[in-house]
Scaffold this motif. Sequence first.
Motif, PDB file in Angstrom:
ATOM      1  N   TYR A  63      12.985  11.063  -9.856  1.00  0.00           N
ATOM      2  CA  TYR A  63      11.679  10.456 -10.092  1.00  0.00           C
ATOM      3  C   TYR A  63      11.746   9.097 -10.774  1.00  0.00           C
ATOM      4  N   GLY A  64      12.547   8.969 -11.799  1.00  0.00           N
ATOM      5  CA  GLY A  64      12.624   7.707 -12.529  1.00  0.00           C
ATOM      6  C   GLY A  64      13.109   6.570 -11.662  1.00  0.00           C
ATOM      7  N   VAL A 100       2.005   9.305  -5.957  1.00  0.00           N
ATOM      8  CA  VAL A 100       2.524  10.645  -5.649  1.00  0.00           C
ATOM      9  C   VAL A 100       3.610  11.041  -6.656  1.00  0.00           C
ATOM     10  N   ILE A 101       4.510  10.128  -6.945  1.00  0.00           N
ATOM     11  CA  ILE A 101       5.586  10.418  -7.909  1.00  0.00           C
ATOM     12  C   ILE A 101       4.999  10.803  -9.260  1.00  0.00           C
ATOM     13  N   HIS A 102       4.067   9.977  -9.743  1.00  0.00           N
ATOM     14  CA  HIS A 102       3.517  10.245 -11.077  1.00  0.00           C
ATOM     15  C   HIS A 102       2.598  11.463 -11.104  1.00  0.00           C
ATOM     16  N   LEU A 103       1.847  11.685 -10.021  1.00  0.00           N
ATOM     17  CA  LEU A 103       1.000  12.881  -9.973  1.00  0.00           C
ATOM     18  C   LEU A 103       1.840  14.157 -10.013  1.00  0.00           C
ATOM     19  N   SER A 104       3.011  14.116  -9.405  1.00  0.00           N
ATOM     20  CA  SER A 104       3.875  15.303  -9.428  1.00  0.00           C
ATOM     21  C   SER A 104       4.404  15.594 -10.830  1.00  0.00           C
ATOM     22  N   ALA A 122       0.843  -1.206   0.000  1.00  0.00           N
ATOM     23  CA  ALA A 122       0.000   0.000   0.000  1.00  0.00           C
ATOM     24  C   ALA A 122       0.872   1.248   0.000  1.00  0.00           C
ATOM     25  N   PHE A 123       1.943   1.237   0.790  1.00  0.00           N
ATOM     26  CA  PHE A 123       2.871   2.368   0.798  1.00  0.00           C
ATOM     27  C   PHE A 123       3.506   2.551  -0.589  1.00  0.00           C
ATOM     28  N   CYS A 124       3.929   1.460  -1.216  1.00  0.00           N
ATOM     29  CA  CYS A 124       4.539   1.551  -2.551  1.00  0.00           C
ATOM     30  C   CYS A 124       3.539   2.078  -3.584  1.00  0.00           C
ATOM     31  N   ALA A 125       2.294   1.615  -3.502  1.00  0.00           N
ATOM     32  CA  ALA A 125       1.270   2.098  -4.438  1.00  0.00           C
ATOM     33  C   ALA A 125       1.029   3.593  -4.242  1.00  0.00           C
ATOM     34  N   LEU A 126       0.981   4.024  -2.999  1.00  0.00           N
ATOM     35  CA  LEU A 126       0.793   5.445  -2.697  1.00  0.00           C
ATOM     36  C   LEU A 126       1.987   6.260  -3.194  1.00  0.00           C
ATOM     37  N   LEU A 158      -1.667  10.208 -15.057  1.00  0.00           N
ATOM     38  CA  LEU A 158      -2.839  10.502 -14.235  1.00  0.00           C
ATOM     39  C   LEU A 158      -3.679   9.245 -14.012  1.00  0.00           C
ATOM     40  N   VAL A 159      -3.941   8.508 -15.077  1.00  0.00           N
ATOM     41  CA  VAL A 159      -4.731   7.277 -14.960  1.00  0.00           C
ATOM     42  C   VAL A 159      -4.007   6.266 -14.066  1.00  0.00           C
TER      43      VAL A 159
END
Length: 147
Positions: free
Chosen positions: A101-102, A23-27, A15-19, A44-45
Amino acid sequence: MTSRTTHLALRGTAAFCALANAVIHLSLVPSHLTEMPYIGILFLVGSVVMLSVAAGLVLQRQPLGVWLIGAATSIVTVIGFLLSRTVGLPDYREAGWEPPYGVLSLVVEGIFVLTFLAWLKEGGAERVADLRPRGAPHMKAPSARLP
């Protein structure tokens, strides 16, 4: 650790990894929407999916489907990352690894998949039997017999 504790620890880690993935991709969504809109939309998707996965891992009693969606999304994201830096995607190719990020994205996606595999090894998929309707017969997998 007990089996229950192990399962909870694996679900919490995933769950932490999914979150973190979300967050990384939303940024990165705003810059990618400007640079290459379809990449921003995919980010976004993927983020919405991974936020749902994080919630599902925490809230669902039998999260096999959530695990499968999270693992598939993580694998597809890693493949997209690698393709965008090697052969490229339609009208899009990245030159580097986009630190931090990558690398962070690859780490959390990899840990998610490894955690899913550990959950399976710990018997997580066996809990699917609890999903059978009441009164449904328990079907045992056929054993392979050599002639």
